[in-house]
Design an enzyme around this catalytic site. Structure first.
Site: not given
Length: 371
Positions: A138, A213, A324
């Site tokens: 995200d 991911h 981050s």
């Protein structure tokens, strides 16, 4: 009262005070960022780049020590009665969507660290099977596009060196990469005729899902860890400090996908010294001491494993301690085009398999897979 109980009570008070201060600081920064974005809707102002002494002053702040302290505070177990108020404050401040969490009961999370690393419901992010590249996380798109003149844009108008960011090509023996001294660093990364090099920068805010991911089916051959500073990577700072991502601690995963070279870099930030790669137990980030300009290499290609680490699209790859940045740098055909906007919030990026390649954003169909 025992010494252990006193120490624990002090730690909890410190955690609450630190957390409250951090929330206030973040809210102020968020307000300034929104104000700046509003001002730049009509007028695109040139970036105000920090000079060397300003960067040096910022880097002198003990952000690595503070990040380690923050990490320890996150491990402090909160009393059951305190969990809901603390987590609800965080949820309200950063807009966390707990409906996606595998466990919605806030009392289940013993400390902030468990809450930050919460898992999602399996059905919350079905992987997009019709595209070969998805967003690793995200976040918010800071910049994207074709790499030009060995320079990559971290935000509009502010660049960093591709070679400084990835480091020298001492790892190319594990990849089909040219090592010709007559070619530029960028040209050496392009392995197939008719291809170009592209990049995409994704900023994860503290309220975003902290795991990341595999963005595609690829083979990870090499890991390079750069110890470094832990300056903030929010868009305001990225616009102020040139080569911010090259100053900060980062982990570069390099390998190959169907179109050639592919890399994913997890960039550390203030309070995000901990970068974890699930298949790499030898990786240790935010160590107390490191040598400036140094890096540590590790090859996943061995005599027993010629292929390295095979990652499937959507597989769990790693996690941050807080928000981050992730930087994708990859090779693709020249007709590869993006269909994104800078500043766009994303949950997935999809690469069409048609001749004209596109990166599209569609929350309805193309989301990350949580396993």
């Amino acid at each position: 009262m025992s010494l252990r109980a006193v120490t624990r009570a002090r730690a909890i008070r410190l955690l609450v005070a630190t957390g409250g201060g951090y929330v206030g600081y973040w809210q102020y920064g968020k307000y300034k960022e929104q104000k700046q974005e509003h001002q730049e809707i009509e007028i695109l102002r040139p970036p105000n780049i920090a000079n060397p002494w300003q960067v040096g002053l910022y880097k002198s702040i003990p952000t690595r020590l503070l990040s380690r302290a923050w990490g320890r505070l996150n491990q402090v177990e909160l009393p059951t009665w305190m969990r809901k108020p603390v987590y609800n404050l965080y949820i309200w401040t950063f807009g966390v969507n707990m409906k996606e969490a595998a466990v919605e009961d806030l009392q289940h999370y013993r400390n902030l660290s468990e809450f930050f690393r919460r898992k999602l419901k399996p059905q919350a992010r079905p992987v997009c099977g019709s595209h070969c590249v998805i967003s690793p996380s995200d976040g918010k798109i800071l910049h994207f596009g074709r790499v030009k003149n060995c320079e990559v844009e971290q935000v509009k108008g502010v660049t960093y060196s591709l070679e400084t960011f990835l480091g020298p090509q001492t790892w190319c023996e594990n990849l089909e990469i040219s090592n010709s001294k007559t070619e530029t660093f960028q040209d050496q990364l392009v392995t197939k005729e008719g291809n170009d090099l592209y990049h995409c920068v994704i900023y994860l805010a503290p309220g975003d899902y902290h795991c990341f991911h595999s963005p595609t089916d690829w083979r990870v051959s090499h890991r390079r860890h750069f110890p470094g500073s832990l300056m903030s990577v929010n868009p305001g700072v990225a616009r102020w400090i040139k080569e911010l991502f090259c100053h900060n601690e980062r982990v570069v995963l390099a390998g190959e996908w169907i179109h050639g070279f592919f890399s994913l870099t997890a960039v550390g930030a203030t309070n995000v010294g901990s970068i974890r790669i699930y298949f790499d137990s030898d990786l240790h980030t935010n160590s107390p001491r490191y040598m400036k300009g140094s890096y540590n290499d590790f090859s996943f290609v061995t005599n027993n494993n010629k292929e390295g680490i095979t990652m499937r699209k959507g597989e769990h790859l790693g996690e941050f301690n807080l928000g981050s940045t992730i930087v994708l740098i990859f090779e693709a055909p020249k007709d590869f085009t993006f269909n994104l906007n800078s500043g766009q919030k994303i949950r997935s990026i999809s690469h069409h398999l048609h001749r004209r390649y596109q990166l599209n954003h569609d929350d309805r169909h193309c989301r990350l897979l949580q396993r």
